[in-house]
Design an enzyme around this catalytic site. Structure first.
Site, PDB file in Angstrom:
ATOM      1  N   CYS A   1       0.831  -1.205   0.000  1.00 28.83           N
ATOM      2  CA  CYS A   1       0.000   0.000   0.000  1.00 28.83           C
ATOM      3  C   CYS A   1       0.870   1.263   0.000  1.00 28.83           C
ATOM      4  CB  CYS A   1      -0.988  -0.022   1.165  1.00 28.83           C
ATOM      5  SG  CYS A   1      -2.359   1.155   0.975  1.00 28.83           S
TER       6      CYS A   1
ATOM      7  N   HIS B   1      -3.612  -5.430   1.082  1.00 27.45           N
ATOM      8  CA  HIS B   1      -3.403  -5.770   2.486  1.00 27.45           C
ATOM      9  C   HIS B   1      -3.838  -7.218   2.686  1.00 27.45           C
ATOM     10  CE1 HIS B   1      -2.420  -1.789   3.950  1.00 27.45           C
ATOM     11  NE2 HIS B   1      -3.480  -1.285   3.349  1.00 27.45           N
TER      12      HIS B   1
END
Length: 483
Positions: free
Chosen positions: A325, A425
């Protein structure tokens, strides 16, 4: 109208979140329609809800314990610290602004509290039981007038309260007595009893203390929960897990605004990880730049402290580098940010062929994807995204094939030389992928391949719940609730 039960703690880290999860599963297994609730949570670890918003990881886990799909109703207010005593305020899953701690306390809290209580009452109308989690201690004197996560919630819906103390840290009897002394008479009346958590030893030795508490406070001890080894995510602690040391040296950069470090729990259990903050420490077989609540500021922090140069040097000498991310964004060539930091164009670390532009829209989705990175090409992985940036790359890491169950075809991430970045994630919770990746690194060191043990959150919830069920007087709680 359903019932409400609240769990508060004598301090932060008493174990409220996991006890609430266990109680959610206990009452769900007994046939009740149960949901969790926390009016306000402060955390950098969030997860996507069924509505496409975000909630804290604790309420996400508790929803799973209830066998419910996570909803923003379970955590109406989420505060995500940004640094400099400011937080992003997320209400009902959506960011509504960034405020200082003082401004939030004086201007926003009262309005949001009333809305949160409306949500709680709605949940009580829709379900048999709402199990509410408090925050920190209910008797922080300097904050009590502004506290919207503890006794004010209990009083709003007349919820009985279980007070939890962490006996492993010591001082738990004093904490319980002190908490009861600092509560008002009306608040003390709401306390149903006490639970001692994380006990190591013979619980019968505590009996004199229990007798003292019952005489002093007029409330029973409802249970002694032993210290439980588990693999459930710990919301805000990097140090709760027992030390594991494997053959690979895996390092995670401990950014000032690190977020969603639950991503790395599978690596911890499979091999062990180290969190590093100094340039001279960086020399791992695998170096990971994690997610961040403030991507550009954390990139500049690494630059100013020599960590960026150390990562580049380690990569040059053979370290594999991964970005998740915000970490993926930092490893790219450039970031254009007029949203989080408002710094405009910032040069990235440059290990990945990617460019990122921040937008005002936050994407919060469950994803499934097919990996394009050659060592794991064709493998299917799933996870979630919580991000405000849009990245482009000629060499994507994977192709997203499903967004919240809807068919999609969207390249994401980037591949570089001995490096990759992804928005997924939870990528390492895909155990087959993690095993393939770690064994690639092991082979490079001349090590034999290993089997990565698979485990599931569902199994861990059940295991944890069994111990709590055996340790807590659930029948007394049922009787007091009138269920």
């Amino acid at each position: 109208m359903g019932k409400a039960l609240m769990v508060q703690g004598t301090m932060s880290g008493a174990g409220k979140s996991l006890l609430v999860a266990a109680l959610c599963r206990i009452f769900t297994n007994l046939g009740y329609d149960v949901v969790p609730f926390k009016s306000q949570n402060m955390s950098l670890n969030s997860a996507p809800s069924i509505e496409g918003g975000e909630i804290s990881r604790a309420q996400y886990l508790q929803a799973l314990a209830c066998r419910k799909k996570p909803s923003v109703k379970f955590n109406p207010i989420l505060l995500k610290p940004e640094g400099n005593m400011r937080s992003q305020v997320v209400f009902m899953g959506r960011p509504i602004g960034s405020v200082s701690a003082r401004d939030y306390m004086l201007s926003k809290k009262a309005e949001l509290f009333e809305k949160a209580i409306e949500v709680l009452k709605e949940l009580m109308r829709e379900h048999d039981l709402v199990i509410i989690e408090g925050a920190g201690s209910p008797v922080e004197i300097n904050l009590k007038d502004y506290d919207i996560a503890n006794m004010r919630v209990a009083k709003a819906v007349n919820a009985p309260v279980i007070l939890v103390a962490d006996i492993d840290r010591g001082g738990s009897f004093a904490q319980i007595v002190g908490t009861m002394e600092l509560l008002s008479e009306e608040e003390r009346e709401l306390v149903m009893g006490f639970i001692f958590n994380k006990f190591r030893g013979d619980a019968s030795l505590l009996k004199p203390g229990f007798e003292f508490l019952e005489k002093r406070c007029g409330k029973p001890v409802l249970g002694v929960v032993p210290y439980i080894e588990h693999r459930l995510p710990e919301e805000d602690s990097l140090a709760e897990f027992p030390k594991v040391r494997g053959d690979l040296h895996i390092q995670i950069i401990k950014l000032p605004h690190i977020s969603n470090f639950t991503d790395f729990e599978p690596l911890h259990w499979a091999n062990g990880v180290d969190y590093v903050t100094r340039a001279e420490e960086i020399k791992g077989d695998l170096i990971i730049v994690p997610g961040s609540k403030n991507t550009v500021e954390d990139l500049l922090w690494m630059r100013e402290n020599g960590i960026e140069d150390a990562i580049i040097e380690a990569h040059r000498e053979g370290s594999f580098v991964v970005g998740i991310c915000g970490g993926f964004q930092m490893l790219g060539k450039e970031i254009i940010d007029e949203v989080e930091s408002k710094r405009g164009r910032v040069e990235g670390i440059g290990l990945l062929p990617a460019k990122t532009v921040f937008t005002g829209e936050k994407r919060t989705n469950h994803l499934k994807a097919e990996v394009l990175w050659e060592p794991a090409r064709g493998m299917w992985v799933e996870g979630y995204e919580i991000r405000m940036g849009r990245s482009t790359s000629e060499k994507p890491f994977s192709v997203i094939t499903s967004i919240n169950g809807a068919r999609a075809f969207e390249p994401e991430g980037a591949i570089g030389k001995r490096a990759f970045g992804t928005y997924l994630h939870g990528i390492f919770h895909n155990f087959a992928f993690t095993e393939r990746f770690l064994n690639m690194l092991r082979a490079e060191k001349g090590l034999e391949p290993v089997k990565v043990e698979e485990w599931s959150i569902e199994e861990e919830i059940e295991k944890f719940t069994r111990v709590v069920r055996e340790s807590v007087d659930v029948e007394y709680i049922i009787q007091r609730l009138g269920l």
